[in-house]
Motif scaffolding. Structure first.
Motif, PDB file in Angstrom:
ATOM      1  N   ARG A 180       0.832  -1.208   0.000  1.00  0.00           N
ATOM      2  CA  ARG A 180       0.000   0.000   0.000  1.00  0.00           C
ATOM      3  C   ARG A 180       0.864   1.256   0.000  1.00  0.00           C
ATOM      4  O   ARG A 180       0.536   2.249  -0.653  1.00  0.00           O
ATOM      5  CB  ARG A 180      -0.923  -0.016   1.212  1.00  0.00           C
ATOM      6  CG  ARG A 180      -1.794   1.222   1.359  1.00  0.00           C
ATOM      7  CD  ARG A 180      -2.669   1.427   0.143  1.00  0.00           C
ATOM      8  NE  ARG A 180      -3.498   2.629   0.273  1.00  0.00           N
ATOM      9  CZ  ARG A 180      -4.116   3.222  -0.723  1.00  0.00           C
ATOM     10  NH1 ARG A 180      -4.013   2.725  -1.956  1.00  0.00           N
ATOM     11  NH2 ARG A 180      -4.849   4.295  -0.521  1.00  0.00           N
ATOM     12  N   ARG A 184       0.751   4.277  -2.791  1.00  0.00           N
ATOM     13  CA  ARG A 184       0.524   5.687  -2.450  1.00  0.00           C
ATOM     14  C   ARG A 184       1.646   6.577  -2.987  1.00  0.00           C
ATOM     15  O   ARG A 184       1.391   7.687  -3.466  1.00  0.00           O
ATOM     16  CB  ARG A 184       0.390   5.847  -0.942  1.00  0.00           C
ATOM     17  CG  ARG A 184      -0.899   5.260  -0.367  1.00  0.00           C
ATOM     18  CD  ARG A 184      -0.930   5.435   1.148  1.00  0.00           C
ATOM     19  NE  ARG A 184      -0.859   6.843   1.509  1.00  0.00           N
ATOM     20  CZ  ARG A 184      -1.916   7.644   1.661  1.00  0.00           C
ATOM     21  NH1 ARG A 184      -3.136   7.168   1.476  1.00  0.00           N
ATOM     22  NH2 ARG A 184      -1.755   8.913   2.008  1.00  0.00           N
ATOM     23  N   GLU A 325      -8.219   5.233   5.415  1.00  0.00           N
ATOM     24  CA  GLU A 325      -7.237   4.948   4.376  1.00  0.00           C
ATOM     25  C   GLU A 325      -7.800   5.131   2.978  1.00  0.00           C
ATOM     26  O   GLU A 325      -7.125   5.624   2.081  1.00  0.00           O
ATOM     27  CB  GLU A 325      -6.712   3.520   4.543  1.00  0.00           C
ATOM     28  CG  GLU A 325      -5.696   3.088   3.497  1.00  0.00           C
ATOM     29  CD  GLU A 325      -4.414   3.904   3.541  1.00  0.00           C
ATOM     30  OE1 GLU A 325      -3.760   4.027   2.497  1.00  0.00           O
ATOM     31  OE2 GLU A 325      -4.074   4.428   4.628  1.00  0.00           O
ATOM     32  N   TYR A 326      -9.065   4.780   2.783  1.00  0.00           N
ATOM     33  CA  TYR A 326      -9.648   4.839   1.440  1.00  0.00           C
ATOM     34  C   TYR A 326     -10.818   5.818   1.319  1.00  0.00           C
ATOM     35  O   TYR A 326     -11.425   5.898   0.249  1.00  0.00           O
ATOM     36  CB  TYR A 326     -10.127   3.444   1.020  1.00  0.00           C
ATOM     37  CG  TYR A 326      -9.028   2.408   0.973  1.00  0.00           C
ATOM     38  CD1 TYR A 326      -8.039   2.451  -0.007  1.00  0.00           C
ATOM     39  CD2 TYR A 326      -8.970   1.378   1.916  1.00  0.00           C
ATOM     40  CE1 TYR A 326      -7.028   1.509  -0.051  1.00  0.00           C
ATOM     41  CE2 TYR A 326      -7.957   0.427   1.875  1.00  0.00           C
ATOM     42  CZ  TYR A 326      -6.985   0.501   0.890  1.00  0.00           C
ATOM     43  OH  TYR A 326      -5.979  -0.437   0.854  1.00  0.00           O
ATOM     44  N   PHE A 382     -14.902   7.036  -1.840  1.00  0.00           N
ATOM     45  CA  PHE A 382     -14.187   5.817  -1.466  1.00  0.00           C
ATOM     46  C   PHE A 382     -13.337   5.410  -2.657  1.00  0.00           C
ATOM     47  O   PHE A 382     -13.851   5.250  -3.773  1.00  0.00           O
ATOM     48  CB  PHE A 382     -15.164   4.689  -1.118  1.00  0.00           C
ATOM     49  CG  PHE A 382     -14.489   3.358  -0.902  1.00  0.00           C
ATOM     50  CD1 PHE A 382     -14.010   3.003   0.347  1.00  0.00           C
ATOM     51  CD2 PHE A 382     -14.308   2.469  -1.956  1.00  0.00           C
ATOM     52  CE1 PHE A 382     -13.368   1.785   0.541  1.00  0.00           C
ATOM     53  CE2 PHE A 382     -13.667   1.248  -1.775  1.00  0.00           C
ATOM     54  CZ  PHE A 382     -13.198   0.914  -0.511  1.00  0.00           C
ATOM     55  N   ASP A 383     -12.042   5.234  -2.449  1.00  0.00           N
ATOM     56  CA  ASP A 383     -11.135   4.953  -3.570  1.00  0.00           C
ATOM     57  C   ASP A 383     -10.057   3.979  -3.118  1.00  0.00           C
ATOM     58  O   ASP A 383      -9.163   4.336  -2.349  1.00  0.00           O
ATOM     59  CB  ASP A 383     -10.496   6.256  -4.060  1.00  0.00           C
ATOM     60  CG  ASP A 383      -9.737   6.073  -5.379  1.00  0.00           C
ATOM     61  OD1 ASP A 383      -9.537   4.920  -5.794  1.00  0.00           O
ATOM     62  OD2 ASP A 383      -9.346   7.093  -5.982  1.00  0.00           O
ATOM     63  N   ASN A 384     -10.146   2.733  -3.569  1.00  0.00           N
ATOM     64  CA  ASN A 384      -9.101   1.755  -3.246  1.00  0.00           C
ATOM     65  C   ASN A 384      -8.433   1.209  -4.504  1.00  0.00           C
ATOM     66  O   ASN A 384      -7.939   0.081  -4.521  1.00  0.00           O
ATOM     67  CB  ASN A 384      -9.664   0.615  -2.395  1.00  0.00           C
ATOM     68  CG  ASN A 384     -10.625  -0.286  -3.160  1.00  0.00           C
ATOM     69  OD1 ASN A 384     -11.068   0.060  -4.255  1.00  0.00           O
ATOM     70  ND2 ASN A 384     -10.950  -1.439  -2.591  1.00  0.00           N
ATOM     71  N   GLY A 394      -9.787  -2.743  -8.089  1.00  0.00           N
ATOM     72  CA  GLY A 394     -10.331  -1.819  -7.103  1.00  0.00           C
ATOM     73  C   GLY A 394     -11.514  -1.044  -7.660  1.00  0.00           C
ATOM     74  O   GLY A 394     -12.034  -1.327  -8.752  1.00  0.00           O
ATOM     75  N   ARG A 396     -13.684   3.097  -7.390  1.00  0.00           N
ATOM     76  CA  ARG A 396     -13.832   4.455  -6.886  1.00  0.00           C
ATOM     77  C   ARG A 396     -15.319   4.788  -6.875  1.00  0.00           C
ATOM     78  O   ARG A 396     -15.960   4.880  -7.919  1.00  0.00           O
ATOM     79  CB  ARG A 396     -13.086   5.468  -7.754  1.00  0.00           C
ATOM     80  CG  ARG A 396     -13.141   6.897  -7.182  1.00  0.00           C
ATOM     81  CD  ARG A 396     -12.508   7.893  -8.135  1.00  0.00           C
ATOM     82  NE  ARG A 396     -12.386   9.205  -7.539  1.00  0.00           N
ATOM     83  CZ  ARG A 396     -13.346  10.130  -7.510  1.00  0.00           C
ATOM     84  NH1 ARG A 396     -14.536   9.858  -8.064  1.00  0.00           N
ATOM     85  NH2 ARG A 396     -13.145  11.300  -6.951  1.00  0.00           N
TER      86      ARG A 396
END
Length: 553
Positions: A180, A184, A325-326, A382-384, A394, A396
């Motif tokens: 992760r 990032r 985090e997301y 929400f974005d993972n 993932g 968004r």
């Protein structure tokens, strides 16, 4: 062929059917080795020995065993990342029973798997020991991060990279946190490549040193140009953009047109974003703009009905709040004013204003669609996605609401809401299926320029830019993306959707609730000046090419 001594006859009864040697058989060493393995595999005995005794009938074979001691207590030490209570749930060995090495081996494997599944790939059971008092000791080794070293960032400051990491010095190493962290760092857009290496610790070889090696990419651009016309004279164009200002991660952009014979050529946009206000990662940014451009209005058939110059000026400020985090929230306050400045061709809205023979919606067209809008917009995101520039997995998911007027001043009062979901599925090694679903609804007296729009390079391809408008909207896109060459990607896509309603103040636009759709092919090319999109789509009225800058959804 007895097996003993054992404390319970049932143990011997369970073993005898599994043995290869039988009464009356000739001595066979392969069979004996098999029997020793069977007895030893139970895990109950510390020693197993065959003993031969001469008897009148021949030879008597006895398997002499030594039972393991009884486990009176289990002690797990050295664990930090997973609690002792959770680890004990994985242990089948229970106090008060005979030590079974086979069961203990299974317990160790379960504990090691639990660490691996939680991302602690280097944590494991390092020692198993039963002491004289009957306590079974399970020692856990959990390597820590001795240090984090950065390499390759000649421009970007160390703190800009370090603040993106989800691991720090002294933490137990976790591959999920490391992965992760790399995501990032890459998603900042400052680096062309990001790699990580694990080195043995210098103070303790069991610990690790995390080395992050980055390759910086160009984050600034300069645009210089000039133009000349009889009406405007000589016009200069200057553009400056930097997404990693002085290596701090701040973003600044200015675009300015100057010179010419009138004030309308003094166009500018200036924006600035500070991405890290605090340790939580909150951000703040603002934009000031005053722009004039030629604009075409299209009817529901995609035909241009008016060409004119439109000027938009104002400013906005956005505060971003990181929830987890997301998950993040963004609040934007904006004031802007749109003005009809000059007629080029087609309908002349200014002449409508002075023609008493026309219905009121014609005469009031400029008042109903041009003016000042004061608004507040809230977005919940929400974005993972693994990669915000080229996602392969993932999603968004965003919800955005806008409050305009209704006590905030301005010429228009309306509410606007839109939901969007972007989904990404990796197919094979480098192919991706990308899906986007959108829907929106609005109420109130919305001006023409604030209605939902569909058509053009960004959503419903194969149609004119902003061809479909309304206070209700839905849209869906599916893309199949595949690599062609380095920095070149091919796309097969289909779009569908519609926008309708709320067009009572637009006399030349006749809404319809008809589904519009298209399909086509395209290319995505990464260039030194940014990503370029080339698409050809066939809609219900024929085909159309689209050329645009910027990344894909």
């Amino acid at each position: 062929m007895p097996v003993g001594p054992v404390p319970e006859a049932q143990i011997e009864q369970n073993l005898l059917p599994q043995l290869a040697m039988r009464v009356g058989d000739a001595i066979n060493m392969d069979y004996i080795r098999h029997d020793l393995n069977v007895i030893g595999a139970t895990g109950l005995f510390s020693t197993v020995k065959p003993a031969f005794t001469t008897v009148p009938e021949g030879v008597a074979l006895n398997y002499t065993v030594q039972m393991n001691p009884v486990v009176k207590k289990i002690d797990i030490v050295g664990n930090e990342s997973i609690s002792t209570a959770d680890l004990m749930k994985l242990v089948a060995t229970t106090p008060g029973t005979t030590l079974n090495t086979a069961v203990v081996s299974h317990d160790v494997a379960n504990i090691n798997s639990a660490f691996a599944n939680a991302g602690y790939m280097m944590s494991r059971v390092s020692d198993v020991r039963l002491d004289d008092e009957g306590t079974l000791h399970l020692a856990i080794s959990e390597p820590c991060i001795e240090n984090i070293n950065l390499r390759g960032n000649t421009k970007t400051k160390n703190k800009v990279i370090m603040r993106e990491l989800r691991m720090k010095k002294g933490d137990i190493f976790n591959k999920n946190a490391a992965s992760r962290s790399i995501q990032r760092v890459y998603n900042t857009g400052y680096f062309e490549d990001v790699n990580v290496r694990l080195l043995p610790g210098q103070r303790n070889p069991k610990d690790v040193i995390v080395e992050i090696d980055v390759t910086e990419q160009k984050t600034g651009s300069v645009t210089i140009g000039a133009g000349y016309s009889d009406s405007d004279g000589l016009v200069g164009i200057l553009g400056l953009a930097e997404t990693n200002l002085r290596g701090t991660g701040d973003k600044a952009n200015i675009s300015w047109e100057f010179g010419g014979n009138t004030d309308t050529n003094k166009n500018y946009i200036f924006s600035y974003t500070h991405p890290y206000l605090n340790d939580a990662g909150d951000s703040i940014g603002f934009s000031i703009f005053d722009r004039e451009s030629e604009y075409d209005d299209y009817n529901e058939k995609g035909d241009s009905v008016a060409e004119y110059d439109r000027r938009t000026n104002g400013f906005n400020i956005t505060y971003g709040r990181v929830r987890s985090e997301y998950v993040s929230d963004y609040v934007t306050l904006e004031t802007k004013r749109t003005k009809y400045t000059d007629y080029d061709s087609g309908y002349n809205y200014r002449e409508w204003q002075n023609d008493p023979s026309l219905p009121s919606k014609y005469r009031n067209y400029l008042d109903n669609n041009f003016g000042r809008t004061n608004s507040m917009t809230w977005s919940h995101v929400f974005d993972n996605r693994d990669n915000v520039y080229d996602p392969t997995k993932g999603k968004r998911l965003s919800f955005t609401g806008t409050w305009a007027g209704h006590g905030m001043g301005g010429d228009f009062d309306y509410f606007k809401f839109i939901a969007e979901n972007r989904l990404y599925y990796k197919v094979g090694r480098a192919h991706v299926i990308a899906v986007r679903l959108m829907g929106g609804i609005a109420t109130g007296d919305m001006p023409y320029n604030d209605l939902f729009t569909l058509g053009g390079a960004d959503n419903l391809r194969g149609y004119e830019d902003d061809e479909f408008r309304g206070n209700k909207m839905y849209e869906a896109t599916v893309e199949y993306r595949y690599p062609i060459a380095k920095k070149i990607q091919g796309v097969v896509f289909t779009d569908l959707g519609n926008a309708w309603g709320g067009v009572e103040n637009i006399p030349w636009y006749h809404e319809n609730n008809k589904l519009h759709y298209s399909g086509g092919l395209g290319f995505r090319i990464t260039t030194p000046i940014g990503p370029i999109r080339l698409d050809y789509a066939v809609g219900q009225d024929g085909g159309k090419f689209h050329f645009s800058f910027g990344g894909k959804f």
